[in-house]
Design a protein around this motif. Structure first.
Motif, short mmCIF file in Angstrom:
data_model
loop_
_atom_site.label_atom_id
_atom_site.label_comp_id
_atom_site.label_asym_id
_atom_site.label_seq_id
_atom_site.Cartn_x
_atom_site.Cartn_y
_atom_site.Cartn_z
N MET A 1 89.77 36.41 49.91
CA MET A 1 88.59 36.06 49.15
C MET A 1 88.16 34.64 49.52
N PRO A 2 86.92 34.47 49.94
CA PRO A 2 86.49 33.11 50.27
C PRO A 2 86.34 32.25 49.02
N VAL A 3 86.60 30.98 49.17
CA VAL A 3 86.44 30.03 48.09
C VAL A 3 85.18 29.22 48.41
N TYR A 4 84.19 29.32 47.54
CA TYR A 4 82.93 28.63 47.77
C TYR A 4 82.87 27.36 46.94
N GLU A 5 82.48 26.26 47.61
CA GLU A 5 82.37 24.99 46.90
C GLU A 5 81.31 25.08 45.80
N TYR A 6 80.20 25.75 46.10
CA TYR A 6 79.13 25.95 45.13
C TYR A 6 78.70 27.40 45.18
N HIS A 7 78.42 27.99 44.03
CA HIS A 7 77.84 29.33 43.96
C HIS A 7 76.32 29.19 43.90
N PRO A 8 75.58 30.26 44.17
CA PRO A 8 74.12 30.16 44.17
C PRO A 8 73.52 29.62 42.87
N ASP A 9 74.03 30.05 41.72
CA ASP A 9 73.50 29.55 40.45
C ASP A 9 73.78 28.06 40.28
N GLU A 10 74.92 27.61 40.76
CA GLU A 10 75.24 26.18 40.70
C GLU A 10 74.29 25.38 41.59
N LEU A 11 73.99 25.91 42.77
CA LEU A 11 73.05 25.24 43.66
C LEU A 11 71.66 25.13 43.02
N ALA A 12 71.23 26.20 42.34
CA ALA A 12 69.91 26.19 41.70
C ALA A 12 69.86 25.14 40.60
N ARG A 13 70.89 25.06 39.78
CA ARG A 13 70.91 24.06 38.69
C ARG A 13 70.99 22.64 39.23
N ILE A 14 71.84 22.43 40.24
CA ILE A 14 71.97 21.10 40.83
C ILE A 14 70.66 20.65 41.44
N SER A 15 69.95 21.56 42.06
CA SER A 15 68.66 21.25 42.66
C SER A 15 67.67 20.75 41.60
N VAL A 16 67.64 21.42 40.46
CA VAL A 16 66.74 21.02 39.37
C VAL A 16 67.14 19.64 38.83
N VAL A 17 68.42 19.43 38.62
CA VAL A 17 68.89 18.14 38.09
C VAL A 17 68.50 17.01 39.04
N ARG A 18 68.65 17.23 40.33
CA ARG A 18 68.26 16.20 41.31
C ARG A 18 66.77 15.95 41.31
N GLN A 19 65.98 17.00 41.19
CA GLN A 19 64.52 16.84 41.15
C GLN A 19 64.08 16.14 39.87
N ALA A 20 64.77 16.40 38.77
CA ALA A 20 64.39 15.84 37.47
C ALA A 20 64.75 14.37 37.33
N HIS A 21 65.74 13.92 38.09
CA HIS A 21 66.21 12.54 37.97
C HIS A 21 65.06 11.55 38.10
N GLY A 22 64.86 10.74 37.07
CA GLY A 22 63.82 9.71 37.09
C GLY A 22 62.46 10.17 36.62
N LEU A 23 62.31 11.45 36.27
CA LEU A 23 61.02 11.95 35.80
C LEU A 23 60.87 11.74 34.30
N GLY A 24 59.63 11.53 33.86
CA GLY A 24 59.33 11.43 32.44
C GLY A 24 59.22 12.81 31.83
N LEU A 25 59.14 12.87 30.50
CA LEU A 25 59.11 14.15 29.80
C LEU A 25 57.90 14.99 30.20
N ASP A 26 56.73 14.40 30.33
CA ASP A 26 55.55 15.16 30.73
C ASP A 26 55.72 15.77 32.13
N GLU A 27 56.33 15.01 33.03
CA GLU A 27 56.57 15.51 34.39
C GLU A 27 57.58 16.66 34.39
N VAL A 28 58.60 16.53 33.55
CA VAL A 28 59.61 17.59 33.45
C VAL A 28 58.99 18.85 32.84
N LYS A 29 58.13 18.67 31.83
CA LYS A 29 57.44 19.83 31.24
C LYS A 29 56.55 20.51 32.27
#
Length: 187
Positions: A1-29
């Motif tokens: 069984m391969p061991v994956y550092e990140y699963h697809p759902d983890e990659l999707a969430r991490i991507s959003v967190v990185r994009q959101a960093h430094g954004l205001g509430l209106d931008e996040v909405k």
């Protein structure tokens, strides 16, 4: 069984967190609304036979944007900072624990072979039927793979495999695009 550092759902969430960093509430909405639109568009499109799919990715990202809106509202953040978001740290701890458990299990069941933790990305593969009429839409599939080349090989195998839903015609891959994480960076 391969061991994956990140699963697809983890990659999707991490991507959003990185994009959101430094954004205001209106931008996040606004990003949350765009994610809702992407999910609606993906739900209206043709279904992909395996995971990850455009719908899976869009749904995961929509939920993460909604969670960030809620966190920013509850904590009254002027701008989003992952350092102040307890869930981000907790998820990373869970991911590290998951990886360690999977590696230990793989080591026990692997007959003494060294465990390799694989770092994969999600690629969008676009293909067209070679004998298609001019008005036929492109076929889009998402592949979880270590590289663009590996994604292409996986897609080619998918298109020619006996019993495949694609075996009626031949498909030519026209585009390979890394969509998660963002190209050029890896968590």
């Amino acid at each position: 069984m391969p061991v994956y550092e990140y699963h697809p759902d983890e990659l999707a969430r991490i991507s959003v967190v990185r994009q959101a960093h430094g954004l205001g509430l209106d931008e996040v909405k606004a990003q949350w609304q765009a994610a809702c639109d992407r999910e609606k568009h993906a739900l209206a499109g043709p279904r992909e036979p395996r995971k990850p799919t455009e719908v899976d990715i869009a749904s995961c990202q929509k939920l993460e944007w909604a969670r960030i809106v809620r966190v920013m509202t509850e904590q009254q953040m002027a701008v989003y900072s992952p350092d102040e978001d307890r869930r981000v740290a907790r998820r990373e701890e869970q991911r590290v624990r998951r990886t360690a458990i999977e590696a230990a299990w793989d080591e026990q069941s692997g007959g003494g072979l060294p465990v390799e933790v694989l770092r994969h990305r999600i690629y969008r593969i676009t293909a067209r039927a070679t004998a298609a009429s001019a008005g036929e839409e492109a076929l889009i599939r998402h592949v979880f793979a270590a590289s663009g080349g590996a994604a292409v090989e996986h897609a080619r195998a998918m298109f020619v495999r006996p019993g495949s839903i694609y075996q009626d015609g031949e498909y030519r891959i026209t585009a390979v695009e890394q969509i998660l994480p963002e190209p050029g960076e890896f968590p």
